[in-house]
Design a protein around this motif. Structure first.
Motif: not given
Length: 473
Positions: A46-52, A74-88
């Motif tokens: 889920k967090f791959f490529g996102f600096e934390i 940092s790997e793909s340049g894409l923005k963070w997207h999070q659905s309700n299902a992913e949050l759960n």
């Protein structure tokens, strides 16, 4: 994180995502910190490529973890997207880890620019489609300009909103053009009926103090203008137009021998004015009035109304098969953020439409992609089939200017989002125009996805992502 954003030229918009993980039981800061590390490791995919950045608070009664996540990968340049299902999913992992440590956990998302609305509304607002936010902006503008309850309700009607004002209630109810309802207190806690009435009274005092400086000619003329506009958009024939105005207390002199149409108030004959003095000279000539009556007649058929109710003009930014529907949607989209004629023309250009705005209020659009042309007054502005006028656009410009002046940071943010969406659309148009229509357009149209999902996928695609519809559905 800043360097990553600069690398992909994505420095605007939401800067970071903030999670808080609180541990209610009395455990050590070291164990709290270990649970946080295990959660990130468990969710590596889920967090791959996102600096934390993760930190554990030790200066409170209960140790807890904070997670700051860069919104640009940092790997793909894409923005963070999070659905309700992913949050759960994240919540469930956190709960499972704490159970493994024999403790219970409370996990929540704590930080968004709008802490008074839910996650779904914030996601919608990110993509310029929050109907509650649009309703709030419109109501705030109309409050600032109104002198009475009826004046306010009429101004809201100019933006296609209905207002229900019941004397035995504390708040009032707004009805969105697409049928959504919301109480005023849910939009702003201070928006009670008493607040509205106090605001209107203060505006009346301000107007009275200026009576020595300005002629109070606008009252009867504005009433006449509003009622005449209503009549023009309702009447299906010239005779019906005259009848509606007569019922409202006005007489119309429409003579074929005279160039101008004049209207006067029956009870006050001195209140008399030419139609061209109420509106711009070219806006409602006799010829254009007759055309409008024909349009009203066509729109009144039940078959057309049913069709409009089933498919309004609002969700077609990525409808490349129907140029008119996409144009209607684009005009609605751009009017929500343009503060002037020039800004509106610029925004339409970003979406691939050239706009010609001539003196007299004649506005036409053209698009190279479809080779089609359309006039402003031929486009629907709501599900009821009402058509646009330049006066409608100017009302929206004034509303947006007020919003820009009073909430400049949020207005600037929404402008950035609009530009991102425009970039996605223009990128896809270029791809379709290159001849490989099946490859590009086929990735947009998918029956299993909502309009909002298609928009998000298209934005990802414009950033260079390869989309597997079957997998991501």
């Amino acid at each position: 994180m800043i360097l990553t954003k600069q690398l992909y030229n994505k420095e605007s918009g939401r800067f970071y995502v903030h999670f808080a993980q609180s541990i209610p039981n009395d455990i050590s800061p070291e164990e709290t910190h270990q649970i946080g590390i295990e959660m990130v490791e468990t969710l590596q995919e889920k967090f791959f490529g996102f600096e934390i950045v993760m930190a554990t608070h030790t200066d409170t009664d209960t140790p807890h973890n904070h997670f700051i996540i860069n919104t640009v990968n940092s790997e793909s340049g894409l923005k963070w997207h999070q659905s309700n299902a992913e949050l759960n999913e994240i919540k469930e992992v956190s709960l499972d880890l704490c159970k493994a440590h024999n403790i219970q956990i409370d996990f929540e998302v704590t930080s968004t620019p709008f802490t008074t609305i839910n996650r779904g509304e914030w996601e919608s607002l990110k993509h310029n489609s929050s109907w509650k936010n649009e309703m709030r902006k419109t109501a705030a503008y109309c409050i600032s300009k109104s002198f009475s309850k009826w004046d306010f309700m009429n101004r809201m009607q100019n933006f296609d909103y209905q207002t229900l004002w019941w004397e035995n209630r504390n708040d009032i109810t707004f009805i969105h053009p697409d049928g959504f309802r919301c109480g005023s207190i849910k939009l702003d806690k201070k928006w009670t009926q008493a607040y509205f009435e106090t605001e209107f009274a203060s505006h009346q005092s301000s107007q009275e103090s200026n009576l020595g400086k300005i002629k109070n000619l606008s009252n009867w003329k504005n009433d006449l203008k509003k009622y005449t506009d209503y009549s023009i958009r309702t009447a299906r024939t010239q005779e019906e137009f005259l009848k509606i105005l007569h019922q409202g207390g006005y007489e119309v002199n429409w003579s074929e021998k005279r160039k101008h149409i004049t209207i006067n108030q029956i009870d006050e004959p001195k209140h008399k004015v030419r139609l061209t003095h109420l509106f711009s000279p070219e806006e409602w000539t006799k010829e254009r009035l007759v055309e409008q009556f024909k349009t009203n007649k066509n729109n009144s058929s039940s078959a057309l109304l049913n069709n409009l109710n089933n498919s309004g003009p609002r969700a077609g930014l990525y409808n490349f098969e129907d140029g008119i529907k996409r144009l209607e949607s684009t005009v609605i989209y751009c009017t929500q953020y343009a503060v002037s004629k020039e800004a509106f023309i610029s925004k339409m250009k970003r979406f691939g439409f050239q706009t010609s705005w001539k003196d007299g209020g004649i506005v036409t659009f053209s698009a190279k992609f479809h080779g089609q042309k359309a006039s402003l007054d031929s486009l629907r502005r709501n599900r009821q089939g009402d058509r646009w006028t330049t006066r409608d656009l100017e009302d929206w410009f004034a509303r947006n200017k007020y919003y820009q002046e009073n909430e400049p940071d949020q207005y600037s943010y929404e402008e950035d989002v609009l530009h991102d969406v425009a970039y996605a659309v223009s990128s896809l148009i270029r791809g379709i125009g290159s001849g490989d229509k099946e490859k590009h357009a086929g990735n947009i149209h998918h029956e299993g996805l909502s309009d909002q999902a298609r928009k998000e996928k298209a934005i990802k695609k414009s950033a260079g992502s390869i989309i597997d519809w079957e997998h991501e559905q």
